[in-house]
Design a protein around this motif. Structure first.
Motif, PDB file in Angstrom:
ATOM      1  N   THR A  39      -9.352  34.771 -46.360  1.00  0.00           N
ATOM      2  CA  THR A  39      -9.828  33.896 -47.437  1.00  0.00           C
ATOM      3  C   THR A  39     -11.267  34.240 -47.809  1.00  0.00           C
ATOM      4  N   ALA A  40     -12.120  34.422 -46.809  1.00  0.00           N
ATOM      5  CA  ALA A  40     -13.527  34.745 -47.066  1.00  0.00           C
ATOM      6  C   ALA A  40     -13.687  36.115 -47.725  1.00  0.00           C
ATOM      7  N   ALA A  41     -12.927  37.097 -47.261  1.00  0.00           N
ATOM      8  CA  ALA A  41     -13.110  38.470 -47.745  1.00  0.00           C
ATOM      9  C   ALA A  41     -12.454  38.733 -49.090  1.00  0.00           C
ATOM     10  N   LEU A  42     -11.278  38.118 -49.331  1.00  0.00           N
ATOM     11  CA  LEU A  42     -10.473  38.508 -50.498  1.00  0.00           C
ATOM     12  C   LEU A  42     -10.258  37.389 -51.514  1.00  0.00           C
ATOM     13  N   GLU A  43     -10.720  36.185 -51.225  1.00  0.00           N
ATOM     14  CA  GLU A  43     -10.597  35.054 -52.137  1.00  0.00           C
ATOM     15  C   GLU A  43      -9.196  34.972 -52.752  1.00  0.00           C
ATOM     16  N   PRO A  44      -8.167  34.878 -51.925  1.00  0.00           N
ATOM     17  CA  PRO A  44      -6.798  34.917 -52.452  1.00  0.00           C
ATOM     18  C   PRO A  44      -6.444  33.675 -53.259  1.00  0.00           C
ATOM     19  N   THR A  45      -5.587  33.872 -54.249  1.00  0.00           N
ATOM     20  CA  THR A  45      -5.002  32.753 -54.984  1.00  0.00           C
ATOM     21  C   THR A  45      -3.748  32.267 -54.268  1.00  0.00           C
ATOM     22  N   HIS A  46      -3.231  33.096 -53.375  1.00  0.00           N
ATOM     23  CA  HIS A  46      -2.068  32.743 -52.556  1.00  0.00           C
ATOM     24  C   HIS A  46      -2.181  33.536 -51.258  1.00  0.00           C
ATOM     25  N   PRO A  79      -4.957  51.250 -55.548  1.00  0.00           N
ATOM     26  CA  PRO A  79      -3.673  51.689 -55.002  1.00  0.00           C
ATOM     27  C   PRO A  79      -3.341  50.904 -53.731  1.00  0.00           C
ATOM     28  N   LEU A  80      -2.076  50.919 -53.366  1.00  0.00           N
ATOM     29  CA  LEU A  80      -1.597  50.162 -52.215  1.00  0.00           C
ATOM     30  C   LEU A  80      -2.393  50.471 -50.946  1.00  0.00           C
ATOM     31  N   LEU A  81      -2.670  51.734 -50.695  1.00  0.00           N
ATOM     32  CA  LEU A  81      -3.407  52.117 -49.493  1.00  0.00           C
ATOM     33  C   LEU A  81      -4.784  51.455 -49.449  1.00  0.00           C
ATOM     34  N   GLN A  82      -5.490  51.435 -50.556  1.00  0.00           N
ATOM     35  CA  GLN A  82      -6.825  50.822 -50.592  1.00  0.00           C
ATOM     36  C   GLN A  82      -6.730  49.308 -50.399  1.00  0.00           C
ATOM     37  N   ARG A  83      -5.696  48.678 -50.933  1.00  0.00           N
ATOM     38  CA  ARG A  83      -5.495  47.238 -50.729  1.00  0.00           C
ATOM     39  C   ARG A  83      -5.308  46.940 -49.243  1.00  0.00           C
ATOM     40  N   THR A 106       0.519  43.055 -50.277  1.00  0.00           N
ATOM     41  CA  THR A 106      -0.588  42.740 -51.183  1.00  0.00           C
ATOM     42  C   THR A 106      -0.089  42.742 -52.615  1.00  0.00           C
ATOM     43  N   ARG A 107      -0.568  41.780 -53.386  1.00  0.00           N
ATOM     44  CA  ARG A 107      -0.211  41.676 -54.795  1.00  0.00           C
ATOM     45  C   ARG A 107      -1.436  41.218 -55.578  1.00  0.00           C
TER      46      ARG A 107
END
Length: 135
Positions: A39-46, A79-83, A106-107
Motif C-alpha cells: 500500500t505504501a509503495a504502490l498506492e493500489p486502488t485494489h 512491462p510485466l517484469l518491471q511491475r 499486477t494490473r
C-alpha cells in the motif's frame, strides 16, 4: 479438504475506491506487513493478499507462501517484469526472510476495470517435508 490440499482459491473481491479502504481480513503479521508495504509503495486502488501457506504443508500458523493481486496506476506503461520488480522491491526484507514463495498478479486500473478477475493460483506441486517424493 485436508490442510495439505492444493485446490485453487482464486483471488476475487470488489474494486476498492482507494487504497485506504478495507482490504479484506487482516490475516497474520506477515500478511499485514505485506499489505502495508505494498500500500505504501504502490498506492493500489485494489489489493488482495492471499495466504497460501496451509496448502503447502507447513506448520500451523506458518506464513511462508502468499499470492498478491495489486492494481496500481504505478504500473502504467511498464512491462510485466518491471511491475513484478516493483512488488519484489517493496517486499525485499520479507523475501529475504520469512516469505518463501510469492505469486504476483499486477494490473493497471484500466486493465482491472476491463477484466476484474484474477487467474487462480497454480496447482501446488507438493514439496512438504511430510510428503514422500517419488521420481
Amino acid at each position: 479438504k485436508s490442510p495439505l490440499s492444493c485446490s485453487p482459491s482464486p483471488m476475487r473481491g470488489p474494486l476498492l475506491a482507494a487504497a485506504g479502504g478495507a482490504m479484506g481480513g487482516a490475516g497474520g503479521p506477515l500478511a499485514r506487513t505485506i499489505r502495508a508495504k505494498l500500500t505504501a509503495a504502490l498506492e493500489p486502488t485494489h489489493l488482495e493478499v492471499r495466504d497460501d501457506s496451509p496448502r503447502h504443508g507447513g506448520p500451523p500458523g506458518a506464513e511462508t507462501h502468499f499470492g498478491v493481486l495489486v492494481v496500481s496506476g504505478h504500473f502504467a506503461g511498464l512491462p510485466l517484469l518491471q511491475r513484478h520488480r516493483l512488488v519484489h522491491e517493496a517486499l525485499r526484507a520479507e523475501l529475504a526472510g520469512p516469505l518463501h514463495a510469492l505469486q504476483v498478479i499486477t494490473r493497471t486500473p484500466e486493465q482491472w476495470q476491463s477484466d476484474p478477475h484474477a487467474s487462480p493460483p497454480p496447482p501446488c506441486l507438493g514439496g512438504s517435508k511430510r510428503e514422500q517424493r517419488h521420481r
